[in-house]
Design an enzyme around this catalytic site. Structure first.
Site, PDB file in Angstrom:
ATOM      1  CG  ASP A  21      -2.041   0.986   1.131  1.00  0.00           C
ATOM      2  OD1 ASP A  21      -2.301   1.492   0.014  1.00  0.00           O
ATOM      3  OD2 ASP A  21      -2.667   1.274   2.164  1.00  0.00           O
ATOM      4  N   GLY A  22       0.386   2.302  -0.657  1.00  0.00           N
ATOM      5  CA  GLY A  22       1.046   3.599  -0.590  1.00  0.00           C
ATOM      6  C   GLY A  22       1.643   4.095  -1.887  1.00  0.00           C
ATOM      7  CG  ASN A  23       2.403   1.502  -5.192  1.00  0.00           C
ATOM      8  OD1 ASN A  23       3.452   1.434  -4.549  1.00  0.00           O
ATOM      9  ND2 ASN A  23       1.839   0.442  -5.752  1.00  0.00           N
ATOM     10  NE  ARG A  25      -1.462   6.472   1.261  1.00  0.00           N
ATOM     11  CZ  ARG A  25      -1.295   5.659   2.285  1.00  0.00           C
ATOM     12  NH1 ARG A  25      -0.960   6.150   3.470  1.00  0.00           N
ATOM     13  NH2 ARG A  25      -1.438   4.362   2.148  1.00  0.00           N
ATOM     14  CB  SER A  66      -8.299  -5.983  -3.914  1.00  0.00           C
ATOM     15  OG  SER A  66      -8.933  -4.739  -4.183  1.00  0.00           O
ATOM     16  CG  ASN A  69      -7.382  -2.611  -6.058  1.00  0.00           C
ATOM     17  OD1 ASN A  69      -6.367  -3.287  -5.891  1.00  0.00           O
ATOM     18  ND2 ASN A  69      -7.835  -1.790  -5.109  1.00  0.00           N
ATOM     19  NE  ARG A  72      -7.029   1.530  -5.986  1.00  0.00           N
ATOM     20  CZ  ARG A  72      -5.813   1.317  -5.498  1.00  0.00           C
ATOM     21  NH1 ARG A  72      -4.761   1.365  -6.317  1.00  0.00           N
ATOM     22  NH2 ARG A  72      -5.643   1.056  -4.214  1.00  0.00           N
ATOM     23  NE  ARG A 187      -3.125  -1.571   4.320  1.00  0.00           N
ATOM     24  CZ  ARG A 187      -4.338  -1.626   3.815  1.00  0.00           C
ATOM     25  NH1 ARG A 187      -5.158  -2.578   4.204  1.00  0.00           N
ATOM     26  NH2 ARG A 187      -4.758  -0.742   2.934  1.00  0.00           N
TER      27      ARG A 187
END
Length: 242
Positions: A21-23, A25, A66, A69, A72, A187
């Site tokens: 997670d965090g790509n 941001r 997921s 996803n 998006r 995570r």
């Protein structure tokens, strides 16, 4: 802190699962398009796979895409599909050279015929490798996995009552039936939830949450999670040893 996989005082997980997670941001922090955040995240995969193999981890499962996803923005989904295509095309040779067995778990029928073909080809070409098994969870959801397992069991036992279904039997029909349950879930990105990932398999997994965004998650961060893991007493519902 580095971890010595040969040290009895520093147990190495047999199976690590990671929610990457965090790509997005990370891209925003660096003033870059979202697509480049995902691209930089994809580059980290090879490094972390190698770092895990070097430390004696036998199974690594990465949550790449997921079932949710798809909601998006279309341009982001398209860029993710493009990255998946490039990864499957470019990484197989390197994986074979380093003993990586690649498996894809999820509803692959949701992908284009081109991606489905690349998935089959990549799995076949790396099937003989045994250093580490890398599972990419793509178009995957824990609830989906459970429903598919029940359907698979029913198909294998037509006419039988569901009363004949037990935990051990159901486990053999899950998407990751070939792997032990994860010992450690990591995570990245600062969130503290499992987001419909491996709901059955994470029942007794140690959960490590870090604020580090996935494109910045490196071997040193991996070692930090392993150092934390080494302090845990895994009781699986039993009493403490002390």
């Amino acid at each position: 802190m580095s971890i010595d996989p040969t040290s009895a005082s520093s147990p190495v997980p047999e199976h690590i699962a990671i929610i990457m997670d965090g790509n997005r941001r990370w891209a925003k922090q660096h003033g870059l398009p979202v697509a480049l955040g995902h691209a930089n995240g994809a580059r980290q995969v090879r490094k972390i796979v190698q770092a895990c193999a070097n430390r004696g981890v036998r199974y690594l499962t990465l949550f790449a895409f997921s079932t949710e996803n798809w909601r998006r923005p279309q341009d982001e989904v398209s860029s993710l599909m493009g990255l998946m295509t490039l990864y499957l095309q470019r990484e197989v040779k390197d994986m074979s050279a380093k003993g990586v067995c690649l498996k894809i778990v999820g509803d692959t029928s949701g992908f284009s015929e081109r991606i489905q073909s690349l998935i089959i080809e990549a799995q076949e070409k790396t099937a003989h490798n045994s250093t580490i098994t890398l599972t990419i969870a793509a178009n995957y959801g824990g609830r989906w996995d459970l429903l598919e397992a029940i359907k698979s069991w029913q198909s294998a036992h037509p006419g039988e009552s569901v009363n004949g279904l037990n935990e051990a039997t159901l486990s053999t029909h899950l998407g990751l039936a070939y792997a032990p349950d994860p010992d450690l879930l990591i995570r990245t990105g600062g969130e503290s939830r499992i987001s419909n990932f491996m709901l059955w398999q994470l029942a007794y997994t140690e959960l490590f949450f870090t604020d580090t965004l996935w494109p910045s998650f490196n071997a040193a961060e991996l070692d930090r999670s392993l150092a934390w893991y080494s302090t845990r007493e895994r009781r699986f519902g039993g009493s403490s040893k002390t």
